[in-house]
Design a protein around this motif. Structure first.
Motif, PDB file in Angstrom:
ATOM      1  N   VAL A   1      18.768  -5.283  53.490  1.00  0.00           N
ATOM      2  CA  VAL A   1      17.764  -5.913  54.333  1.00  0.00           C
ATOM      3  C   VAL A   1      16.557  -4.998  54.497  1.00  0.00           C
ATOM      4  CG1 VAL A   1      18.762  -5.085  56.521  1.00  0.00           C
ATOM      5  CG2 VAL A   1      17.321  -7.140  56.507  1.00  0.00           C
ATOM      6  N   GLY A   2      15.374  -5.607  54.363  1.00  0.00           N
ATOM      7  CA  GLY A   2      14.117  -4.930  54.642  1.00  0.00           C
ATOM      8  C   GLY A   2      13.207  -5.886  55.388  1.00  0.00           C
ATOM      9  N   TRP A   3      12.049  -5.388  55.796  1.00  0.00           N
ATOM     10  CA  TRP A   3      11.115  -6.209  56.577  1.00  0.00           C
ATOM     11  C   TRP A   3       9.690  -5.879  56.169  1.00  0.00           C
ATOM     12  CZ3 TRP A   3      13.415  -9.798  59.590  1.00  0.00           C
ATOM     13  CH2 TRP A   3      14.759  -9.575  59.927  1.00  0.00           C
TER      14      TRP A   3
ATOM     15  N   ALA B   1      23.116  -8.789  61.086  1.00  0.00           N
ATOM     16  CA  ALA B   1      23.486  -7.429  61.477  1.00  0.00           C
ATOM     17  C   ALA B   1      22.290  -6.676  62.056  1.00  0.00           C
ATOM     18  CB  ALA B   1      24.052  -6.679  60.274  1.00  0.00           C
ATOM     19  N   GLN B   2      21.090  -6.948  61.520  1.00  0.00           N
ATOM     20  CA  GLN B   2      19.896  -6.304  62.077  1.00  0.00           C
ATOM     21  C   GLN B   2      19.648  -6.758  63.508  1.00  0.00           C
ATOM     22  OE1 GLN B   2      17.058  -4.070  60.250  1.00  0.00           O
ATOM     23  NE2 GLN B   2      17.791  -3.626  62.312  1.00  0.00           N
ATOM     24  N   TYR B   3      19.776  -8.065  63.735  1.00  0.00           N
ATOM     25  CA  TYR B   3      19.577  -8.564  65.098  1.00  0.00           C
ATOM     26  C   TYR B   3      20.644  -7.996  66.033  1.00  0.00           C
ATOM     27  CZ  TYR B   3      18.908 -11.683  69.042  1.00  0.00           C
ATOM     28  OH  TYR B   3      18.691 -12.167  70.306  1.00  0.00           O
ATOM     29  N   TYR B   4      21.886  -7.926  65.556  1.00  0.00           N
ATOM     30  CA  TYR B   4      22.955  -7.329  66.358  1.00  0.00           C
ATOM     31  C   TYR B   4      22.592  -5.901  66.754  1.00  0.00           C
ATOM     32  CZ  TYR B   4      27.258  -4.750  67.271  1.00  0.00           C
ATOM     33  OH  TYR B   4      28.209  -3.917  67.825  1.00  0.00           O
ATOM     34  N   THR B   5      22.081  -5.134  65.798  1.00  0.00           N
ATOM     35  CA  THR B   5      21.771  -3.733  66.073  1.00  0.00           C
ATOM     36  C   THR B   5      20.605  -3.611  67.044  1.00  0.00           C
ATOM     37  OG1 THR B   5      22.538  -3.194  63.845  1.00  0.00           O
ATOM     38  CG2 THR B   5      21.313  -1.498  64.998  1.00  0.00           C
ATOM     39  N   PHE B   6      19.576  -4.452  66.875  1.00  0.00           N
ATOM     40  CA  PHE B   6      18.480  -4.456  67.847  1.00  0.00           C
ATOM     41  C   PHE B   6      18.999  -4.775  69.244  1.00  0.00           C
ATOM     42  CE2 PHE B   6      14.872  -5.647  64.646  1.00  0.00           C
ATOM     43  CZ  PHE B   6      14.869  -4.345  64.175  1.00  0.00           C
TER      44      PHE B   6
ATOM     45  N   MET C   1      10.241  -8.737  67.307  1.00  0.00           N
ATOM     46  CA  MET C   1      10.581  -7.427  67.872  1.00  0.00           C
ATOM     47  C   MET C   1       9.858  -6.306  67.137  1.00  0.00           C
ATOM     48  SD  MET C   1      14.670  -7.855  68.578  1.00  0.00           S
ATOM     49  CE  MET C   1      15.304  -8.920  69.866  1.00  0.00           C
ATOM     50  N   LEU C   2       9.790  -6.400  65.805  1.00  0.00           N
ATOM     51  CA  LEU C   2       9.108  -5.368  65.030  1.00  0.00           C
ATOM     52  C   LEU C   2       7.608  -5.399  65.288  1.00  0.00           C
ATOM     53  CD1 LEU C   2      11.073  -5.657  61.674  1.00  0.00           C
ATOM     54  CD2 LEU C   2      11.106  -3.721  63.261  1.00  0.00           C
ATOM     55  N   ALA C   3       7.024  -6.599  65.440  1.00  0.00           N
ATOM     56  CA  ALA C   3       5.598  -6.699  65.756  1.00  0.00           C
ATOM     57  C   ALA C   3       5.290  -5.993  67.070  1.00  0.00           C
ATOM     58  CB  ALA C   3       5.175  -8.165  65.817  1.00  0.00           C
ATOM     59  N   ASP C   4       6.148  -6.174  68.046  1.00  0.00           N
ATOM     60  CA  ASP C   4       5.982  -5.503  69.332  1.00  0.00           C
ATOM     61  C   ASP C   4       6.204  -4.003  69.196  1.00  0.00           C
ATOM     62  OD1 ASP C   4       5.843  -5.509  72.370  1.00  0.00           O
ATOM     63  OD2 ASP C   4       7.876  -4.725  72.064  1.00  0.00           O
ATOM     64  N   LEU C   5       7.230  -3.617  68.440  1.00  0.00           N
ATOM     65  CA  LEU C   5       7.553  -2.200  68.259  1.00  0.00           C
ATOM     66  C   LEU C   5       6.415  -1.463  67.573  1.00  0.00           C
ATOM     67  CD1 LEU C   5       9.871  -0.055  68.527  1.00  0.00           C
ATOM     68  CD2 LEU C   5      10.510  -0.680  66.189  1.00  0.00           C
ATOM     69  N   TRP C   6       5.744  -2.153  66.641  1.00  0.00           N
ATOM     70  CA  TRP C   6       4.666  -1.530  65.868  1.00  0.00           C
ATOM     71  C   TRP C   6       3.293  -1.795  66.463  1.00  0.00           C
ATOM     72  CZ3 TRP C   6       7.014  -3.546  60.629  1.00  0.00           C
ATOM     73  CH2 TRP C   6       8.158  -2.789  60.330  1.00  0.00           C
ATOM     74  N   ASN C   7       3.266  -2.200  67.728  1.00  0.00           N
ATOM     75  CA  ASN C   7       2.034  -2.271  68.526  1.00  0.00           C
ATOM     76  C   ASN C   7       0.979  -3.195  67.926  1.00  0.00           C
ATOM     77  OD1 ASN C   7       2.559  -0.214  70.741  1.00  0.00           O
ATOM     78  ND2 ASN C   7       2.922   1.038  68.918  1.00  0.00           N
ATOM     79  N   ALA C   8       1.406  -4.374  67.474  1.00  0.00           N
ATOM     80  CA  ALA C   8       0.442  -5.365  67.015  1.00  0.00           C
ATOM     81  C   ALA C   8      -0.436  -5.791  68.183  1.00  0.00           C
ATOM     82  CB  ALA C   8       1.169  -6.569  66.431  1.00  0.00           C
ATOM     83  N   PRO C   9      -1.744  -5.887  67.982  1.00  0.00           N
ATOM     84  CA  PRO C   9      -2.629  -6.316  69.084  1.00  0.00           C
ATOM     85  C   PRO C   9      -2.230  -7.667  69.656  1.00  0.00           C
ATOM     86  CG  PRO C   9      -3.905  -5.454  67.238  1.00  0.00           C
ATOM     87  CD  PRO C   9      -2.486  -5.569  66.767  1.00  0.00           C
ATOM     88  N   ASP C  10      -1.815  -8.587  68.770  1.00  0.00           N
ATOM     89  CA  ASP C  10      -1.334  -9.896  69.198  1.00  0.00           C
ATOM     90  C   ASP C  10      -0.036 -10.183  68.450  1.00  0.00           C
ATOM     91  OD1 ASP C  10      -0.841 -12.458  69.992  1.00  0.00           O
ATOM     92  OD2 ASP C  10      -2.645 -13.334  69.077  1.00  0.00           O
ATOM     93  N   PRO C  11       1.108  -9.804  69.018  1.00  0.00           N
ATOM     94  CA  PRO C  11       2.373  -9.997  68.309  1.00  0.00           C
ATOM     95  C   PRO C  11       2.625 -11.436  67.881  1.00  0.00           C
ATOM     96  CG  PRO C  11       2.700  -8.552  70.190  1.00  0.00           C
ATOM     97  CD  PRO C  11       1.308  -9.094  70.300  1.00  0.00           C
TER      98      PRO C  11
ATOM     99  N   GLY D   1       5.585 -12.368  59.155  1.00  0.00           N
ATOM    100  CA  GLY D   1       6.477 -11.443  58.467  1.00  0.00           C
ATOM    101  C   GLY D   1       7.743 -12.132  58.040  1.00  0.00           C
ATOM    102  N   CYS D   2       8.549 -11.399  57.301  1.00  0.00           N
ATOM    103  CA  CYS D   2       9.803 -11.969  56.814  1.00  0.00           C
ATOM    104  C   CYS D   2      10.773 -10.849  56.485  1.00  0.00           C
ATOM    105  CB  CYS D   2       9.565 -12.830  55.565  1.00  0.00           C
ATOM    106  SG  CYS D   2       8.935 -11.921  54.145  1.00  0.00           S
ATOM    107  N   SER D   3      12.015 -11.232  56.345  1.00  0.00           N
ATOM    108  CA  SER D   3      13.029 -10.292  55.868  1.00  0.00           C
ATOM    109  C   SER D   3      13.012 -10.278  54.352  1.00  0.00           C
ATOM    110  CB  SER D   3      14.419 -10.692  56.374  1.00  0.00           C
ATOM    111  OG  SER D   3      14.813 -11.937  55.813  1.00  0.00           O
ATOM    112  N   THR D   4      13.510  -9.203  53.778  1.00  0.00           N
ATOM    113  CA  THR D   4      13.613  -9.057  52.328  1.00  0.00           C
ATOM    114  C   THR D   4      14.961  -8.414  52.018  1.00  0.00           C
ATOM    115  OG1 THR D   4      12.636  -6.838  52.298  1.00  0.00           O
ATOM    116  CG2 THR D   4      11.115  -8.708  52.153  1.00  0.00           C
TER     117      THR D   4
END
Length: 474
Positions: free
Chosen positions: A295-297, A337-342, A115-125, A130-133
């Motif tokens: 949580v971070g990403w 909780a992050q997925y819930y919020t998304f 979802m974040l890859a798509d949100l941040w306009n990756a050319p090829d999501p 990536g990972c959570s932190t």
């Protein structure tokens, strides 16, 4: 995490005093039974106590922490829906690293990255890794490590014998970047503030780069004043540098706050993976990602941007598991909780929440500007954050006095001094988060109005010691 020292108290309170530390009602059946003695504070008690007694003692002490909703210093989320709290409680015993045992939690983490890859306009999501932190600080450490390792691979003949890596960034970066440079022996090259520019200057950053530069950090939402750094202009300056010198310097965007604001409110701002030079981006799920702390990403444009040798694989948890993180065991609650919020908000929901925060910030800035005692440096129209200092003709008080007096009303509004070359400038900063409503902003204005008459009557500022500056690196 603060660094704590052991107790400097040499003796425990007397038995009589410790006895009075217990509320008689903590004795479940007999009110007198719980009053024998409170436990020691700086060593383990000799034996156990009823859970209600332990709870009461800890609960009462924590009341002195204050109300997190009134803490306008922190960017960290202080309110979530009850349903999110229930989900977090259901997942607090799940170890995030054990993806073989908890495959659905791992799947939710993978979906968040997508979802974040798509949100941040990756050319090829689908190519993004990536990972959570545990937060954006860890995410920045990982991104910095990837930058350093890629540079080291390109300079294997010179490093470590003859080359010392450096990282270029504005002096306004969050303290985690200072830690990264210290921990991993990277020279920080800092662009100072100048005049009314309170963050990185693109050309000045490019001028600091050389063959030992592992990357340049752009901040999408400075902790000092809430402003966005000009990532597009930074990338253009580095493009010109490459044309002149052949140096190909990657950019990491520290979007701890802004990467969860700009995609919804500033869609035309090209700061993300639409910039080919941007190799990685991080954000804090627990800031404007709207999740409680923990949580971070961090995402990399392609697998090539994250060197494979940094990814460890373990099989002693039940399956072959790749892991790239500073922390190993941690709860899955915040990722869930992050997925819930998304899922709960979607793009339009996030847009509404962030727009409300920005509207509150801009409205508050306008009202404070009308008072006449303050000069606004930012207006809340980028991050929902406003920074202000006293007006030039105000001599009776300073921002440290205002911060101290607001604290007496329960508000936490940090006052601090800017770094080089603007150490002469001291400011207040107000962070408007979800949950800080227009009603709460009105109450803040009322309390500000109550303290100003006394402050104006002072002979001079009371807080002349700049060491009284309050913390703001959240």
């Amino acid at each position: 995490m603060p660094l704590h020292k052991g107790s400097s108290q040499k003796t425990e309170p007397s038995d009589a005093r410790r006895r009075l530390a217990l509320n008689p009602f903590y004795g479940e059946a007999d009110p007198a039974a719980g009053m024998e003695s409170a436990p020691p504070r700086h060593r383990l008690p000799d034996g156990p106590m009823p859970p209600s007694t332990a709870y009461g003692l800890v609960h009462d002490e924590l009341m002195l922490d204050g109300n997190s909703r009134l803490n306008l210093a922190t960017f960290v989320t202080t309110w979530m829906e009850p349903q999110a709290g229930v989900l977090m409680g259901e997942c607090r015993d799940k170890n995030m690293i054990d993806k073989d045992e908890y495959p659905r939690t791992a799947e939710l983490e993978r979906r968040c990255v997508a979802m974040l890859a798509d949100l941040w306009n990756a050319p090829d999501p689908s190519a993004v890794v990536g990972c959570s932190t545990t937060g954006s600080s860890e995410a920045c450490m990982l991104a910095g490590l990837a930058l350093k390792r890629r540079w080291a691979a390109r300079n294997a003949a010179r490093y470590p014998a003859a080359a010392r890596p450096n990282l270029v960034m504005g002096i306004n970066v969050q303290v985690c970047w200072d830690k990264f440079c210290n921990f991993w022996e990277v020279e920080p090259r800092l662009v100072p503030m100048e005049g009314d520019r309170f963050h990185l200057d693109p050309q000045a950053a490019a001028d600091l780069c050389d063959e030992n530069t592992i990357g340049v950090v752009g901040i999408l939402g400075s902790t000092f004043d809430g402003s966005y750094e000009p990532v597009a202009e930074l990338c253009a300056a580095l493009d010109a540098l490459q044309e002149r010198t052949g140096l190909d310097i990657p950019v990491h965007v520290d979007g701890a706050s802004g990467a969860m604001v700009a995609p919804f409110l500033d869609e035309d701002l090209v700061w993300d993976f639409r910039q080919p030079r941007v190799a990685s981006i991080n954000t804090s799920g627990h800031k404007y990602g709207l999740v409680y702390p923990g949580v971070g990403w961090v995402l990399w444009r392609t697998p090539a941007d994250l060197p494979e040798e940094l990814v460890f694989r373990v099989n002693y948890l039940g399956g072959d598991m790749p892991t790239f993180a500073l922390n190993f065991s941690r709860p899955g609650a915040q990722v869930v909780a992050q997925y819930y919020t998304f899922l709960r908000l979607g793009r339009e929901g996030y847009r509404a929440v962030q727009q409300a925060s920005r509207d509150v910030a801009c409205g508050l800035a306008k009202r404070i500007g009308e008072i006449g005692d303050f000069r606004l440096l930012t207006l809340g129209d980028q991050l929902p954050v406003l920074a202000l200092t006293t007006a030039p003709d105000v001599e009776a008080f300073d921002v440290f006095d205002v911060s101290r007096r607001l604290r007496e009303q329960g508000w936490r509004v940090p006052a601090y001094t800017f770094p080089a070359n603007r150490q002469d400038l001291s400011v207040l900063r107000v962070v408007c988060r979800n949950g800080f409503s227009s009603d709460l902003a009105e109450l803040l204005l009322e309390d500000l109005g109550l303290i100003l008459p006394d402050l104006r009557r002072q002979a001079h500022p009371m807080s002349r010691d700049r060491q009284m500056a309050t913390s703001f690196h959240h």
